[in-house]
Design a protein around this motif. Sequence first.
Motif, PDB file in Angstrom:
ATOM      1  N   THR A   5       3.444  -0.746   4.081  1.00  0.00           N
ATOM      2  CA  THR A   5       2.874   0.514   3.616  1.00  0.00           C
ATOM      3  C   THR A   5       4.018   1.488   3.374  1.00  0.00           C
ATOM      4  O   THR A   5       5.048   1.433   4.049  1.00  0.00           O
ATOM      5  CB  THR A   5       1.882   1.116   4.629  1.00  0.00           C
ATOM      6  OG1 THR A   5       2.544   1.303   5.875  1.00  0.00           O
ATOM      7  CG2 THR A   5       0.677   0.218   4.813  1.00  0.00           C
TER       8      THR A   5
ATOM      9  N   ALA B 290      -4.245   4.980   4.765  1.00  0.00           N
ATOM     10  CA  ALA B 290      -3.417   3.781   4.611  1.00  0.00           C
ATOM     11  C   ALA B 290      -3.868   2.676   5.565  1.00  0.00           C
ATOM     12  O   ALA B 290      -3.955   1.500   5.179  1.00  0.00           O
ATOM     13  CB  ALA B 290      -1.947   4.120   4.841  1.00  0.00           C
TER      14      ALA B 290
ATOM     15  N   ILE C 218       0.859  -1.191   0.000  1.00  0.00           N
ATOM     16  CA  ILE C 218       0.000   0.000   0.000  1.00  0.00           C
ATOM     17  C   ILE C 218       0.890   1.233   0.000  1.00  0.00           C
ATOM     18  O   ILE C 218       1.769   1.377   0.852  1.00  0.00           O
ATOM     19  CB  ILE C 218      -0.936   0.007   1.226  1.00  0.00           C
ATOM     20  CG1 ILE C 218      -1.901  -1.180   1.141  1.00  0.00           C
ATOM     21  CG2 ILE C 218      -1.693   1.327   1.320  1.00  0.00           C
ATOM     22  CD1 ILE C 218      -2.756  -1.380   2.365  1.00  0.00           C
TER      23      ILE C 218
ATOM     24  N   GLN D  84      -5.429  -0.918   4.545  1.00  0.00           N
ATOM     25  CA  GLN D  84      -4.849  -2.159   5.043  1.00  0.00           C
ATOM     26  C   GLN D  84      -5.935  -3.069   5.621  1.00  0.00           C
ATOM     27  O   GLN D  84      -5.974  -4.269   5.326  1.00  0.00           O
ATOM     28  CB  GLN D  84      -3.785  -1.879   6.098  1.00  0.00           C
ATOM     29  CG  GLN D  84      -3.137  -3.154   6.618  1.00  0.00           C
ATOM     30  CD  GLN D  84      -1.937  -2.879   7.500  1.00  0.00           C
ATOM     31  OE1 GLN D  84      -1.413  -1.771   7.551  1.00  0.00           O
ATOM     32  NE2 GLN D  84      -1.483  -3.903   8.191  1.00  0.00           N
TER      33      GLN D  84
END
Length: 76
Positions: A32, A15, A7, A19
């Motif tokens: 991320t 974010a 991500i 997730q």
Amino acid sequence: MRLRVLIVEDEFFIAMDLQDQVEALGCRVTGTARDLESCKSVARAERPDIALMDRRLPVASRRTWCPLHFHQWKPE
């Protein structure tokens, strides 16, 4: 085998929400990243199958080059 997802999102809460959604779909989030540099670092280390990317990252990240870099790290 579960799909491995990276991500790339500069907004922390977005974010984290992404997730949660990706994991709820049965995929594994490999990491991320907030910008191109961290994206490259995580992609090299984790070898994700796909990247879910914010298309409005800060201009300094040069997001247009990330797909090219990402492709170069995938094994043959």
